[in-house]
Design a protein around this motif. Structure first.
Motif, PDB file in Angstrom:
ATOM      1  N   SER A   7       0.856  -1.184   0.000  1.00 45.61           N
ATOM      2  CA  SER A   7       0.000   0.000   0.000  1.00 45.61           C
ATOM      3  C   SER A   7       0.892   1.235   0.000  1.00 45.61           C
ATOM      4  N   LYS A   9      -0.815   4.502  -0.269  1.00 41.36           N
ATOM      5  CA  LYS A   9      -1.651   5.563   0.289  1.00 41.36           C
ATOM      6  C   LYS A   9      -2.893   4.943   0.912  1.00 41.36           C
ATOM      7  N   PRO A  10      -3.504   5.624   1.891  1.00 44.31           N
ATOM      8  CA  PRO A  10      -4.625   5.018   2.617  1.00 44.31           C
ATOM      9  C   PRO A  10      -5.764   4.574   1.691  1.00 44.31           C
ATOM     10  N   GLU A  11      -6.347   3.426   2.061  1.00 46.23           N
ATOM     11  CA  GLU A  11      -7.550   2.855   1.426  1.00 46.23           C
ATOM     12  C   GLU A  11      -7.308   2.276   0.038  1.00 46.23           C
ATOM     13  N   LEU A  93      -7.123   3.866  15.264  1.00 42.90           N
ATOM     14  CA  LEU A  93      -7.894   4.134  14.042  1.00 42.90           C
ATOM     15  C   LEU A  93      -9.388   3.867  14.221  1.00 42.90           C
ATOM     16  N   GLU A 127      -5.939  -5.449   3.475  1.00 40.17           N
ATOM     17  CA  GLU A 127      -6.323  -4.746   4.704  1.00 40.17           C
ATOM     18  C   GLU A 127      -5.097  -4.584   5.613  1.00 40.17           C
ATOM     19  N   ASP A 130      -2.933  -1.814   4.220  1.00 35.48           N
ATOM     20  CA  ASP A 130      -3.608  -0.516   4.374  1.00 35.48           C
ATOM     21  C   ASP A 130      -3.556  -0.026   5.825  1.00 35.48           C
ATOM     22  N   ILE A 131      -3.860  -0.935   6.766  1.00 37.05           N
ATOM     23  CA  ILE A 131      -3.853  -0.560   8.193  1.00 37.05           C
ATOM     24  C   ILE A 131      -2.440  -0.154   8.613  1.00 37.05           C
ATOM     25  N   TYR A 133      -0.157   1.163   6.750  1.00 44.87           N
ATOM     26  CA  TYR A 133       0.129   2.499   6.214  1.00 44.87           C
ATOM     27  C   TYR A 133      -0.571   3.580   7.043  1.00 44.87           C
ATOM     28  N   ARG A 134      -1.811   3.315   7.428  1.00 44.81           N
ATOM     29  CA  ARG A 134      -2.566   4.320   8.203  1.00 44.81           C
ATOM     30  C   ARG A 134      -1.969   4.491   9.608  1.00 44.81           C
ATOM     31  N   GLU A 137       1.033   6.762   9.355  1.00 47.14           N
ATOM     32  CA  GLU A 137       0.690   8.189   9.295  1.00 47.14           C
ATOM     33  C   GLU A 137       0.416   8.767  10.688  1.00 47.14           C
ATOM     34  N   LYS A 138      -0.213   7.953  11.526  1.00 42.53           N
ATOM     35  CA  LYS A 138      -0.482   8.387  12.913  1.00 42.53           C
ATOM     36  C   LYS A 138       0.805   8.444  13.719  1.00 42.53           C
TER      37      LYS A 138
END
Length: 555
Positions: A7, A9-11, A93, A127, A130-131, A133-134, A137-138
Motif C-alpha cells: 500500500s 496511500k490510505p484505502e 484508528l 487490509e 492498508d492498516i 500504512y494508516r 501516518e499516525k
C-alpha cells in the motif's frame, strides 16, 4: 512465499500472489518489484519489519531505503501498550480488522496460507497493508510530538536488520559435548537422589512437592514453613533456601533441582533446536518486550544460560565457532554504574572511573571512612558492591540489611554514609522521582521514554514500586541504548568492509562474534574501540574482550 501485499496511500492496496497457479512466478514478481525494494528513495513501512525482512531476504530480495516499523514505533510511543496490529488499529484508528483466524482457523485444524485460494487472501492481505500504512501516518506524527523520531531513526529502526542478520546467522553448538555433559549430569543427579534417600530413610518421588513435604516436615520433623492454598507444605525454593543453612537434606534437594533443571532446560533441549539445514541454533531477538529498552531472546532464550554455578557455566563450552573461526566475547564493564555516574554528575564517582579505580573498593573506602583503597578488606568490598548495585535502584535499609545479613540500623547507616559521600546520586534519585511525578514518564539519555502511571498512587506499596522503576529505567535504558548503538556501528563496519567475521549474539552487556582466523589480529581491536566510543558519557566506557574456541573460554 505465498504473496506480497503493498500500500502506498490510505484505502488503496494491492495483493500479488506468488508461486500459485494462474499467477506470476516468483522470478517475475522479483523482476517487477526489484526497483521498488532496492530504491534508496522509497521508505519501507511494515508492522514487525524483521519478519518481512527475513522472509523477503530468504526469497532473494535486497531491500534498501529508510525503514519504518509500526510495531517498534508503537513500542517507543508507549512500551506498556499491546503491540498487535489489530489492537493498535482499534486503539488509534477505531477500526477492527478481520482476524487471521477467520481465514485460516485455529488450533489443530489451522490451515496454512498456502492452502487458501488467493482471491480469499487478497482482501485480508490488502487490509493488513492498508492498516499498516494508516498506523504509520499516525505514529510518525506522535513520534515527532514526543521527540522520539531521533531514537527511532538513529537506533531502533536501523537495529531491526542487524537483529535479523544475527538471527539468520545463528550460532554453532557442539552436540556431542552436550550429550556427554548430559550423561555426567545424570550420574550426579542419581548420586544426589541416592544420598537423599539414604538420609531420609526412604525412597519417594523427589519431584512431588506433596511427598517431599511429608518426608521433610512430618517424618524428619524439620520445622515447616507456610502451607500452600491446597493445604500442602510449601517446598518452594525460598522455603528450602532458608532451611538449607541449617539442614542438609533441603540443601541437597536444591542441588538436585538445580542440576535437573540444567539438564532438561538446556543440556537436553539445545541439541533439539539445531536447524538441520544450517547446523546452528537461531534464537529470536525481541526488540519490543522489555519496557526499559533492553533486548530479550527466545526460542531458545540464550540470555538466560546460567553463569552463577560452575555446572551452569559449562553449558557455554558447547557454543563454538565454525571451522576457521574463533569466538570473541566483548563485554561492557560495569556499564550501568558508569551511566549512573554520568547521569548524576557525582564528582567522587566520576573521579573514581576516570582514574580507573575499582569502583567497589572506592565505595568501600568512602562509606567505611578508610584512609586508602589499599585498606579495604574483601568483606568491605563485597558489602560496597551490594550498596553500589542496590542504592541507585531504590533499595531500602531493610532490603540492604537482608542482602548483607546485617541489622536494619546498620543498613540505614550504610545508606546514609553512601549518600553523604556520593551526594550526586541522591540528587539524581530525588530529581528523577520529581520529574516522573510532574510529567508521568522518565527518559534515557537518548530520549527513550517510559510512562510510570502509578507514580502518584495513594497506595504506598504501588507508589514505591513506581518510584523504583522511575529511578531504574533511565539507567538500564541508557545502557541498553549504548550497546544497540555499538551493534549498529559494528554490523555496518563488518558489512561495508566485506569481513568474514560476524556478530552472533547479544546477551545483556555482552556481544558474541565469530571472528575469522585471517581477521583475528585486527577485527577484535576495532570492535573494542567501536563499543567504547559508541556514546560519550562523562566517564570512559570500558570493554573487556576474549578470543577462544568456545564461549566459556572467551571470558
Amino acid at each position: 512465499l505465498v504473496g506480497i501485499s503493498l500500500s502506498a496511500k490510505p484505502e488503496i492496496a494491492w495483493y500479488i500472489p506468488v508461486n500459485v497457479e494462474d499467477a506470476l512466478s516468483q522470478e517475475e514478481v522479483m523482476e517487477l518489484l526489484k526497483p521498488l525494494f532496492e530504491s534508496a528513495e522509497i521508505r519501507k513501512i511494515a508492522h514487525n519489519y524483521k519478519f518481512d525482512y527475513l522472509v523477503l531476504k530468504s526469497a532473494g530480495f535486497t531491500i534498501d531505503g529508510e525503514i519504518f516499523d509500526t510495531m517498534v514505533a508503537a513500542y517507543l510511543i508507549d512500551a506498556n501498550q499491546r503491540l498487535k496490529m489489530d489492537t493498535l488499529a482499534k486503539k488509534y484508528l477505531n477500526y477492527e480488522p478481520v482476524p487471521i483466524e477467520a481465514m485460516i482457523g485455529k488450533g489443530k485444524k489451522q490451515k496454512s496460507m498456502a492452502d487458501i485460494p488467493y482471491a480469499e487472501i487478497a482482501n485480508y492481505a490488502c487490509e493488513d497493508a492498508d492498516i499498516t500504512y494508516r498506523l504509520y501516518e499516525k505514529f510518525i506524527k506522535e513520534l515527532e510530538e514526543d521527540e522520539l523520531l531521533n531514537i527511532a531513526n538513529e537506533l531502533e529502526f536501523p537495529l531491526i536488520e542487524v537483529l535479523g542478520d544475527m538471527e539468520e546467522k545463528g550460532i554453532k553448538i557442539d552436540v556431542e559435548m552436550l550429550k556427554a555433559f548430559s550423561e555426567d549430569l545424570n550420574k550426579d543427579i542419581e548420586k544426589i537422589e541416592e544420598e537423599i534417600f539414604e538420609k531420609t530413610g526412604e525412597e519417594f518421588n523427589l519431584n512431588s512437592p506433596k511427598q517431599l513435604g511429608e518426608v521433610l516436615f512430618e517424618k524428619m520433623e524439620i520445622p515447616a514453613g507456610k502451607k500452600t492454598k491446597t493445604g500442602q507444605y510449601s517446598t518452594s525454593e525460598a522455603v528450602l533456601s532458608e532451611l538449607a543453612t541449617e539442614y542438609k537434606v533441603p540443601a541437597m534437594v536444591l542441588d538436585y533441582r538445580s542440576l535437573s533443571k540444567l539438564k532438561s532446560t538446556y543440556v537436553d533441549a539445545l541439541p533439539k533446536l539445531v536447524n538441520p539445514a544450517t547446523g546452528r541454533i537461531h534464537t529470536n531477538f525481541n526488540q519490543t518486550i522489555a519496557a526499559t529498552g533492553r533486548l530479550s531472546s527466545s526460542n531458545p532464550n540464550l540470555q538466560n544460560i546460567p553463569i552463577r554455578t560452575k555446572r551452569g557455566r559449562e553449558i557455554r563450552k558447547a557454543f563454538v565457532p565454525a571451522d576457521g573461526f574463533k569466538l570473541l566475547a566483548a563485554d561492557y564493564s560495569q556499564v550501568e554504574l558508569r551511566v549512573i555516574a554520568s547521569m548524576s554528575g557525582d564528582e567522587n564517582m566520576i573521579e573514581a572511573f576516570k582514574n580507573g579505580e575499582d569502583i567497589h573498593s572506592r565505595t568501600a573506602k568512602e562509606i567505611f571512612n578508610l584512609e586508602s583503597i589499599d585498606d579495604v578488606s574483601p568483606n568491605q568490598r563485597r558489602k560496597a558492591k551490594e550498596v553500589n548495585f542496590g542504592i541507585p535502584y531504590g533499595v531500602s535499609a531493610y532490603g540492604l540489611a537482608s542482602r548483607l545479613g546485617i541489622s536494619n540500623s546498620e543498613g540505614k547507616d550504610m545508606i546514609d554514609q553512601y549518600f553523604g559521600r556520593f551526594p550526586g546520586i541522591k540528587t539524581y534519585i530525588d530529581d528523577t522521582i520529581e520529574f516522573a511525578k510532574e510529567n508521568g514518564y522518565v527518559s534515557t539519555l537518548m530520549g527513550r521514554r517510559r510512562y510510570i502511571p502509578d507514580i502518584n498512587s495513594k497506595n504506598w506499596n504501588v507508589r514505591g514500586f513506581a518510584e523504583r522503576t522511575a529511578i531504574n529505567m533511565p539507567i538500564q535504558g541508557t545502557a541498553a541504548d549504548i550497546i544497540k548503538l555499538a551493534m549498529i556501528r559494528i554490523h555496518d563496519y563488518l558489512l561495508d568492509e566485506n569481513m568474514k567475521s560476524k556478530m552472533l549474539l547479544q546477551v545483556h552487556d555482552e556481544l558474541i562474534f565469530e571472528i575469522h582466523d585471517e581477521e583475528k589480529d585486527s577485527v577484535p581491536a576495532i570492535i573494542k574501540e567501536m563499543m567504547e566510543s559508541a556514546y560519550e558519557l562523562q566517564v570512559p566506557l570500558d570493554v573487556e574482550t576474549g578470543l577462544a574456541e568456545n564461549w566459556l573460554d572467551a571470558h
